[in-house]
Motif scaffolding. Structure first.
Motif, mmCIF file in Angstrom:
data_model
loop_
_atom_site.group_PDB
_atom_site.id
_atom_site.type_symbol
_atom_site.label_atom_id
_atom_site.label_comp_id
_atom_site.label_asym_id
_atom_site.label_seq_id
_atom_site.Cartn_x
_atom_site.Cartn_y
_atom_site.Cartn_z
ATOM 1 N N GLN A 1 0.833 -1.213 0.000
ATOM 2 C CA GLN A 1 0.000 0.000 0.000
ATOM 3 C C GLN A 1 0.865 1.261 0.000
ATOM 4 O OE1 GLN A 1 -2.961 -0.156 3.121
ATOM 5 N NE2 GLN A 1 -3.779 -2.098 2.364
ATOM 6 N N ALA A 2 1.923 1.257 0.798
ATOM 7 C CA ALA A 2 2.825 2.416 0.839
ATOM 8 C C ALA A 2 3.562 2.578 -0.487
ATOM 9 C CB ALA A 2 3.811 2.279 2.000
ATOM 10 N N LEU A 3 3.988 1.475 -1.071
ATOM 11 C CA LEU A 3 4.624 1.534 -2.399
ATOM 12 C C LEU A 3 3.650 2.085 -3.436
ATOM 13 C CD1 LEU A 3 6.538 -1.853 -2.376
ATOM 14 C CD2 LEU A 3 7.598 0.352 -2.936
ATOM 15 N N ALA B 1 7.597 8.512 0.728
ATOM 16 C CA ALA B 1 8.742 7.602 0.844
ATOM 17 C C ALA B 1 9.057 7.317 2.312
ATOM 18 C CB ALA B 1 9.953 8.179 0.121
ATOM 19 N N ARG B 2 8.890 8.309 3.171
ATOM 20 C CA ARG B 2 9.110 8.088 4.609
ATOM 21 C C ARG B 2 8.090 7.082 5.163
ATOM 22 N NH1 ARG B 2 10.095 13.486 4.178
ATOM 23 N NH2 ARG B 2 12.256 14.021 4.584
ATOM 24 N N ALA B 3 6.847 7.195 4.714
ATOM 25 C CA ALA B 3 5.820 6.234 5.144
ATOM 26 C C ALA B 3 6.178 4.833 4.667
ATOM 27 C CB ALA B 3 4.450 6.658 4.617
ATOM 28 N N LEU B 4 6.712 4.724 3.467
ATOM 29 C CA LEU B 4 7.167 3.437 2.961
ATOM 30 C C LEU B 4 8.318 2.914 3.811
ATOM 31 C CD1 LEU B 4 7.467 1.057 1.013
ATOM 32 C CD2 LEU B 4 8.788 2.595 -0.502
ATOM 33 N N ARG B 5 9.270 3.775 4.133
ATOM 34 C CA ARG B 5 10.419 3.351 4.947
ATOM 35 C C ARG B 5 9.943 2.780 6.271
ATOM 36 N NH1 ARG B 5 13.310 6.003 8.883
ATOM 37 N NH2 ARG B 5 12.257 7.914 8.290
ATOM 38 N N PRO C 1 -0.185 -6.674 -8.061
ATOM 39 C CA PRO C 1 -0.252 -5.844 -9.268
ATOM 40 C C PRO C 1 0.020 -4.376 -8.916
ATOM 41 C CG PRO C 1 -2.462 -6.458 -8.564
ATOM 42 C CD PRO C 1 -1.491 -7.174 -7.648
ATOM 43 N N ALA C 2 0.739 -3.703 -9.785
ATOM 44 C CA ALA C 2 1.014 -2.279 -9.586
ATOM 45 C C ALA C 2 -0.155 -1.462 -10.125
ATOM 46 C CB ALA C 2 2.297 -1.880 -10.311
ATOM 47 N N ILE D 1 9.688 1.562 -8.719
ATOM 48 C CA ILE D 1 8.688 1.396 -7.662
ATOM 49 C C ILE D 1 7.648 0.351 -8.073
ATOM 50 C CG2 ILE D 1 6.885 2.547 -6.317
ATOM 51 C CD1 ILE D 1 8.605 5.194 -6.816
ATOM 52 N N ALA D 2 7.161 0.448 -9.311
ATOM 53 C CA ALA D 2 6.169 -0.521 -9.793
ATOM 54 C C ALA D 2 6.754 -1.931 -9.812
ATOM 55 C CB ALA D 2 5.676 -0.126 -11.184
ATOM 56 N N GLU D 3 7.992 -2.061 -10.220
ATOM 57 C CA GLU D 3 8.623 -3.382 -10.251
ATOM 58 C C GLU D 3 8.806 -3.950 -8.850
ATOM 59 O OE1 GLU D 3 12.092 -2.978 -12.733
ATOM 60 O OE2 GLU D 3 10.868 -2.935 -14.557
ATOM 61 N N ARG D 4 9.004 -3.097 -7.863
ATOM 62 C CA ARG D 4 9.106 -3.579 -6.481
ATOM 63 C C ARG D 4 7.753 -4.132 -6.030
ATOM 64 N NH1 ARG D 4 11.695 -6.558 -3.458
ATOM 65 N NH2 ARG D 4 11.122 -6.337 -1.281
#
Length: 154
Positions: free
Chosen positions: A16-18, A116-120, A75-76, A65-68
């Protein structure tokens, strides 16, 4: 991973964060590209070139990001409707004057750094080193971009 979350729930939080980072990055890409095409005024060449370097970097970033997301088995998101729903960055409205473009992009770079911080945070809690590394690299890029843009407002 927090004790209250299962590994699957933790991974879902990372995805979700990504997805929010992807949507915000893509919206910033589109806005920056729009401003690249439409900037005018005495700083035209400088801003035209700066905007181009920033949207070019974003074009590569959204793919990473989508590939991650795909590497995590999900699915992205890939439509304007999904991006609009997920993005923290608002689409451009009209063609503002050059300094207003710069000011908006400074704010948007900070919003993407926040995503990005939320993702981290989510990746750290999930023990997902690869997503956490991606987040740290994105924070660095967006903070630098905000500084570069902000320097035109001083």
């Amino acid at each position: 991973m927090s004790k209250a979350q299962s590994p699957g729930e933790a991974r879902e939080q990372v995805v979700q964060a990504l997805s929010r980072l992807l949507a915000s990055s893509y919206t910033l890409y589109l806005k920056t590209h729009n401003y690249h095409w439409n900037v005018t005024g005495p700083m035209f060449t400088t801003l035209h070139t700066l905007f181009e370097s920033e949207y070019t970097e974003l074009a590569l970033a959204v793919d990473e990001i989508a590939e991650r997301i795909r590497a995590l088995g999900h699915p992205a998101p890939g439509s304007y409707a999904e991006f609009s729903r997920l993005s923290q960055v608002a689409e451009a409205q009209g063609v503002p004057p050059a300094l207003q473009m710069v000011s908006q992009l400074v704010e948007d770079q900070q919003l993407v750094a926040d995503a990005a911080r939320a993702l981290r945070k989510a990746a750290g809690e999930a023990g997902d080193d690869a997503s956490e590394d991606l987040a740290v690299r994105r924070i660095e890029v967006h903070e630098k971009n905000a500084w570069m843009l902000r320097s035109h407002l001083e």
